[in-house]
Design a protein around this motif. Structure first.
Motif, PDB file in Angstrom:
ATOM      1  N   ARG A  85       0.833  -1.207   0.000  1.00 10.63           N
ATOM      2  CA  ARG A  85       0.000   0.000   0.000  1.00 10.63           C
ATOM      3  C   ARG A  85       0.866   1.256   0.000  1.00 10.63           C
ATOM      4  NH1 ARG A  85      -3.196  -3.079   3.627  1.00 10.63           N
ATOM      5  NH2 ARG A  85      -2.179  -2.102   5.415  1.00 10.63           N
ATOM      6  N   LEU A  86       1.928   1.228   0.780  1.00 15.64           N
ATOM      7  CA  LEU A  86       2.802   2.394   0.876  1.00 15.64           C
ATOM      8  C   LEU A  86       3.514   2.664  -0.442  1.00 15.64           C
ATOM      9  CD1 LEU A  86       4.023   4.557   2.779  1.00 15.64           C
ATOM     10  CD2 LEU A  86       5.858   2.919   3.275  1.00 15.64           C
ATOM     11  N   THR A  87       4.068   1.621  -1.051  1.00 15.40           N
ATOM     12  CA  THR A  87       4.814   1.824  -2.294  1.00 15.40           C
ATOM     13  C   THR A  87       3.899   2.095  -3.484  1.00 15.40           C
ATOM     14  OG1 THR A  87       4.944  -0.595  -2.624  1.00 15.40           O
ATOM     15  CG2 THR A  87       6.802   0.483  -1.521  1.00 15.40           C
ATOM     16  N   SER A  88       2.642   1.682  -3.382  1.00 19.65           N
ATOM     17  CA  SER A  88       1.686   2.050  -4.424  1.00 19.65           C
ATOM     18  C   SER A  88       1.398   3.545  -4.376  1.00 19.65           C
ATOM     19  CB  SER A  88       0.381   1.263  -4.259  1.00 19.65           C
ATOM     20  OG  SER A  88       0.586  -0.110  -4.511  1.00 19.65           O
ATOM     21  N   ALA A  89       1.327   4.065  -3.169  1.00 23.29           N
ATOM     22  CA  ALA A  89       1.087   5.501  -3.000  1.00 23.29           C
ATOM     23  C   ALA A  89       2.338   6.317  -3.315  1.00 23.29           C
ATOM     24  CB  ALA A  89       0.614   5.790  -1.573  1.00 23.29           C
ATOM     25  N   TYR A  90       3.506   5.755  -3.013  1.00 22.95           N
ATOM     26  CA  TYR A  90       4.772   6.459  -3.224  1.00 22.95           C
ATOM     27  C   TYR A  90       5.721   5.525  -3.984  1.00 22.95           C
ATOM     28  CZ  TYR A  90       2.789   9.352   0.458  1.00 22.95           C
ATOM     29  OH  TYR A  90       1.953  10.144   1.203  1.00 22.95           O
ATOM     30  N   PRO A  91       5.588   5.440  -5.312  1.00 24.15           N
ATOM     31  CA  PRO A  91       6.389   4.505  -6.109  1.00 24.15           C
ATOM     32  C   PRO A  91       7.894   4.684  -5.935  1.00 24.15           C
ATOM     33  CG  PRO A  91       4.586   5.397  -7.418  1.00 24.15           C
ATOM     34  CD  PRO A  91       4.603   6.174  -6.139  1.00 24.15           C
ATOM     35  N   GLY A  92       8.318   5.872  -5.566  1.00 21.74           N
ATOM     36  CA  GLY A  92       9.739   6.113  -5.361  1.00 21.74           C
ATOM     37  C   GLY A  92      10.329   5.313  -4.211  1.00 21.74           C
ATOM     38  N   MET A  93       9.471   4.754  -3.358  1.00 16.49           N
ATOM     39  CA  MET A  93       9.936   3.982  -2.213  1.00 16.49           C
ATOM     40  C   MET A  93      10.145   2.502  -2.535  1.00 16.49           C
ATOM     41  SD  MET A  93       7.915   5.539   1.080  1.00 16.49           S
ATOM     42  CE  MET A  93       9.019   4.628   2.197  1.00 16.49           C
ATOM     43  N   LYS A  94       9.800   2.089  -3.738  1.00 19.59           N
ATOM     44  CA  LYS A  94       9.922   0.669  -4.087  1.00 19.59           C
ATOM     45  C   LYS A  94      11.353   0.170  -3.928  1.00 19.59           C
ATOM     46  CE  LYS A  94       5.955   0.080  -7.184  1.00 19.59           C
ATOM     47  NZ  LYS A  94       5.308  -0.946  -6.342  1.00 19.59           N
ATOM     48  N   SER A  95      12.323   1.017  -4.220  1.00 21.69           N
ATOM     49  CA  SER A  95      13.716   0.592  -4.105  1.00 21.69           C
ATOM     50  C   SER A  95      14.147   0.401  -2.657  1.00 21.69           C
ATOM     51  CB  SER A  95      14.637   1.626  -4.771  1.00 21.69           C
ATOM     52  OG  SER A  95      14.550   2.887  -4.111  1.00 21.69           O
ATOM     53  N   ARG A  96      13.336   0.901  -1.724  1.00 18.67           N
ATOM     54  CA  ARG A  96      13.681   0.789  -0.299  1.00 18.67           C
ATOM     55  C   ARG A  96      12.743  -0.136   0.465  1.00 18.67           C
ATOM     56  NH1 ARG A  96      12.785   6.235   1.653  1.00 18.67           N
ATOM     57  NH2 ARG A  96      12.052   6.870  -0.392  1.00 18.67           N
ATOM     58  N   LEU A 101      11.684  -5.174   6.027  1.00 19.59           N
ATOM     59  CA  LEU A 101      11.680  -6.581   6.428  1.00 19.59           C
ATOM     60  C   LEU A 101      12.095  -6.779   7.880  1.00 19.59           C
ATOM     61  CD1 LEU A 101      13.203  -8.339   3.286  1.00 19.59           C
ATOM     62  CD2 LEU A 101      10.885  -8.611   4.168  1.00 19.59           C
ATOM     63  N   SER A 102      12.852  -5.853   8.428  1.00 17.11           N
ATOM     64  CA  SER A 102      13.284  -5.994   9.829  1.00 17.11           C
ATOM     65  C   SER A 102      12.098  -6.049  10.783  1.00 17.11           C
ATOM     66  CB  SER A 102      14.215  -4.853  10.228  1.00 17.11           C
ATOM     67  OG  SER A 102      13.522  -3.619  10.271  1.00 17.11           O
ATOM     68  N   VAL A 103      10.949  -5.524  10.370  1.00 17.08           N
ATOM     69  CA  VAL A 103       9.753  -5.559  11.231  1.00 17.08           C
ATOM     70  C   VAL A 103       9.402  -6.996  11.612  1.00 17.08           C
ATOM     71  CG1 VAL A 103       7.286  -5.009  11.337  1.00 17.08           C
ATOM     72  CG2 VAL A 103       8.874  -3.385  10.294  1.00 17.08           C
ATOM     73  N   GLU A 104       9.786  -7.963  10.769  1.00 24.73           N
ATOM     74  CA  GLU A 104       9.485  -9.362  11.056  1.00 24.73           C
ATOM     75  C   GLU A 104      10.128  -9.859  12.350  1.00 24.73           C
ATOM     76  OE1 GLU A 104       7.413 -11.730   9.730  1.00 24.73           O
ATOM     77  OE2 GLU A 104       6.602 -10.021   8.642  1.00 24.73           O
ATOM     78  N   MET A 105      11.133  -9.160  12.851  1.00 27.04           N
ATOM     79  CA  MET A 105      11.735  -9.597  14.124  1.00 27.04           C
ATOM     80  C   MET A 105      10.709  -9.551  15.256  1.00 27.04           C
ATOM     81  SD  MET A 105      14.059  -6.461  15.597  1.00 27.04           S
ATOM     82  CE  MET A 105      13.938  -5.010  14.571  1.00 27.04           C
ATOM     83  N   PHE A 106       9.719  -8.687  15.147  1.00 26.56           N
ATOM     84  CA  PHE A 106       8.727  -8.566  16.212  1.00 26.56           C
ATOM     85  C   PHE A 106       7.686  -9.681  16.158  1.00 26.56           C
ATOM     86  CE2 PHE A 106      10.602  -4.390  15.752  1.00 26.56           C
ATOM     87  CZ  PHE A 106      10.943  -4.119  17.070  1.00 26.56           C
ATOM     88  N   ALA A 107       7.774 -10.514  15.121  1.00 26.90           N
ATOM     89  CA  ALA A 107       6.941 -11.714  15.051  1.00 26.90           C
ATOM     90  C   ALA A 107       7.681 -12.934  15.602  1.00 26.90           C
ATOM     91  CB  ALA A 107       6.509 -11.970  13.614  1.00 26.90           C
ATOM     92  N   LEU A 108       8.904 -12.747  16.072  1.00 20.42           N
ATOM     93  CA  LEU A 108       9.699 -13.852  16.622  1.00 20.42           C
ATOM     94  C   LEU A 108       9.370 -14.009  18.101  1.00 20.42           C
ATOM     95  CD1 LEU A 108      13.121 -13.062  14.898  1.00 20.42           C
ATOM     96  CD2 LEU A 108      11.407 -14.753  14.204  1.00 20.42           C
TER      97      LEU A 108
END
Length: 307
Positions: A85-96, A101-108
């Motif tokens: 959703r974020l990169t659809s709104a701001y295509p310039g962020m696709k490269s970042r 992915l680091s957010v997945e650490m909070f699912a550990l």
């Protein structure tokens, strides 16, 4: 390098995990980060979680051949949908987008502590004393912090600390964070993901991604420690001026910014910047060649792995 008191971090007593994000391009960095951590924390017997988005089978096999107790984790659907959703709104962020992915650490869930490390770190000493901290997050300052600035919570730009009451007073870098078990939960994971919204990013004026999320989410619960535990090489001069901590004091070097010591063109560009970049690149190369030598001699153990 920094001298720290060794504290046992064996999972015979505690249940720990070290997590990182990697890709095929970052594989050399991941190997050096993990190997150098284990060289300075020989009692560590916890899990190693590799968070990725499409890591090749060849890269997975290389990691499995050299590190024990590996777990591979890709982005969950909640995170994927939010970033889409974020990169659809701001295509310039696709490269970042991979930086989220680091957010997945909070699912550990289920660990007493989760140590998150960027894959462009080099451990030069022990950080075991950090485990004694009883904080939601233990981390180190960012570039703004070492230059004497705070950050605007809306734009995330650097601002004077007395500019307004609503300023992030102690902005921190997300490259090394020790996260307490209470923060790794389904509720906290969902709460952080909710911050990844087009509305939230409407006023952001920097290129930050996951680091912005954590500075907002843990603004009043993060404990900052010495820059020796996450020595941001791109801000080495500011760190020395602010704290007196030098390259030789650092237990962890962080090759933040575009200069990565395993990329030839990056190395050549870095050599023109400062003697500190030259020396830190030499240290990384020595660690990499030491790993290769031990691998050839069979002294790097083949370990267990799981998916």
């Amino acid at each position: 390098m920094a001298q720290t008191q060794e504290i046992s971090i064996s999972t015979n007593q505690h249940n720990y995990c070290i997590a990182t994000v990697t890709s095929d391009n970052f594989l050399p960095g991941t190997i050096v980060m993990l190997d150098s951590f284990l060289q300075h924390h020989k009692q560590f017997s916890g899990d190693i979680c590799i968070i990725h988005n499409g890591l090749s089978e060849q890269s997975r096999a290389i990691l499995e051949a050299h590190f024990e107790s590996l777990k591979f984790k890709s982005a969950g659907h909640q995170l994927t949908e939010a970033v889409d959703r974020l990169t659809s709104a701001y295509p310039g962020m696709k490269s970042r987008q991979a930086r989220f992915l680091s957010v997945e650490m909070f699912a550990l869930t289920g660990y007493d502590k989760v140590l998150f490390c960027d894959s462009d770190l080099l451990f030069r000493g022990s950080i075991a004393s950090l485990w004694a901290h009883d904080s939601a997050v233990v981390c180190c300052g960012d570039g703004a912090y070492y230059r004497g600035f705070g950050r605007d919570p809306k734009t995330f730009t650097e601002v004077a600390l007395d500019a307004a009451a609503d300023v992030l007073q102690t902005p921190f870098n997300a490259g090394l964070m020790l996260v307490d078990r209470g923060q790794c939960s389904a509720d906290n994971y969902a709460a952080i993901i909710r911050r990844i919204s087009p509305e939230r990013w409407q006023k952001v004026r920097t290129g930050h991604t996951d680091q912005l999320l954590y500075n907002l989410h843990f603004a009043d619960r993060a404990t900052l420690v010495s820059p020796a535990y996450n020595y941001l090489l791109a801000y080495g001069d500011a760190i020395i001026e602010q704290s007196g901590t030098t390259l030789s004091d650092a237990a962890v070097l962080h090759y933040n910014g575009p200069m990565k010591p395993w990329l030839p063109n990056s190395i050549l560009a870095g050599f023109r910047q400062s003697p500190m970049i030259v020396r830190s690149t030499q240290l990384w190369s020595t660690a990499f060649h030491d790993f290769l030598k031990r691998s050839v001699l069979g002294t790097v153990g083949v370990g267990r792995s799981g998916s």
